[in-house]
Scaffold this motif. Structure first.
Motif, PDB file in Angstrom:
ATOM      1  N   GLU A   1      -2.982   0.576  -3.837  1.00 40.89           N
ATOM      2  CA  GLU A   1      -1.537  -0.650  -3.077  1.00 40.89           C
ATOM      3  C   GLU A   1      -1.093  -1.166  -4.826  1.00 40.89           C
ATOM      4  OE1 GLU A   1      -3.878  -3.364  -0.576  1.00 40.89           O
ATOM      5  OE2 GLU A   1      -3.379  -5.248  -2.249  1.00 40.89           O
TER       6      GLU A   1
ATOM      7  N   GLU B   1      -6.615   1.823  -2.813  1.00 35.55           N
ATOM      8  CA  GLU B   1      -7.235   1.311  -1.360  1.00 35.55           C
ATOM      9  C   GLU B   1      -8.219   2.313  -0.494  1.00 35.55           C
ATOM     10  OE1 GLU B   1      -6.934  -0.232   1.074  1.00 35.55           O
ATOM     11  OE2 GLU B   1      -6.122  -1.936   0.181  1.00 35.55           O
TER      12      GLU B   1
ATOM     13  N   GLU C   1       0.666  -1.374  -0.158  1.00 30.07           N
ATOM     14  CA  GLU C   1      -0.209   0.161   0.260  1.00 30.07           C
ATOM     15  C   GLU C   1       1.384   1.339  -0.520  1.00 30.07           C
ATOM     16  OE1 GLU C   1      -4.072  -1.820   2.426  1.00 30.07           O
ATOM     17  OE2 GLU C   1      -2.546  -0.939   3.538  1.00 30.07           O
TER      18      GLU C   1
END
Length: 253
Positions: A199, A192, A131
């Motif tokens: 991500e 995300e 992420e």
């Protein structure tokens, strides 16, 4: 600018067998990436055929000023999505001139573990979910957020579609394709929970290659955000408060 773009996109193979190798390593913080380029006489596909190189470790917080030489050992080769052609990206780790791994070289011990016959027999597979957050360059505030303000609450942004829910998709898609071009086993991307946060997933990758591939994927993303004029953050909590954090979840099989 047109001439500059023409020069950047020159196909070297039209005029020379020489290639450019971008040597990449991890800096002193353990998260900063460094790189520098050198000319080689021709294409190379085996990292053991590449020359070692050196750099000034005192400028990366990896050596004292009075004894600053650090040696780069090439460990993995990837195609260069920026220069294209036969040019390459080279993932390296770092050693003293005497051949000892420097303290920030975590790859050395990892390679010993992964090369152990018992570990090789297990064939460890990894999938890493990385992420990250894209930040506006001048304000260091997430992409798509009003300057000095906040977007609507989290909910519609995760895997969201639309100009009011998805920010930076051109960067994300560029990174996705560049990783595939380079030979990174990137397996997917998604928006995300926090707006401006994304991500990507690398894997399944076996053993030490998982580490090499995630670092090259991070390097490629850093380069793309540099071109786009956007700041890349891997900060686990880039915005305090009730906003989604960022991590690098690791799956093992």
């Amino acid at each position: 600018m047109s001439l500059l773009n023409d020069l950047i996109n020159l196909n070297l193979s039209d005029t020379t067998e020489k290639i450019i190798a971008e040597y990449i390593w991890i800096g002193g913080s353990g998260m900063d990436l460094r790189s520098k380029a050198r000319t080689l006489p021709g294409p190379v596909t085996d990292p053991s055929k590449l020359p070692k190189w050196n750099y000034d470790g005192s400028s990366t917080n990896q050596a004292p000023g009075d004894d600053s030489e650090v040696i780069l050992y090439p460990q993995a080769i990837f195609k260069d999505p920026f220069r294209k052609g036969n040019n390459i990206l080279v993932m390296c780790d770092a050693y003293t001139p005497a051949g000892e791994p420097i303290p920030t070289n975590k790859r050395f011990n990892a390679a010993k573990i992964f090369s152990h016959p018992d570990v090789v027999a297990e064939e460890p597979w990894y999938g890493i979910e990385q992420e990250y957050t894209l930040l506006q360059k001048d304000t260091k505030w997430p992409l798509g957020w009003p300057v000095g303000g906040f977007p609507g609450p989290q909910g519609p942004y995760y895997c969201g579609v639309g100009a009011d829910k998805s920010f930076g998709r051109d960067i994300v898609d560029s990174h996705y394709k560049a990783c595939l071009y380079a030979g990174v086993n990137i397996s997917g991307i998604n928006g995300e929970v926090m707006p401006g946060q994304w991500e990507f997933q690398v894997g399944p990758s076996v053993g030490i290659s998982a580490g090499d591939q995630i670092w090259i994927a991070r390097y490629i993303l850093e380069r793309i955000t540099e071109i786009a004029g956007v700041v890349l953050s891997f900060d686990p909590k880039p915005i305090p408060g009730d906003w989604n954090g960022a991590g690098a979840h690791t799956n093992y099989r």
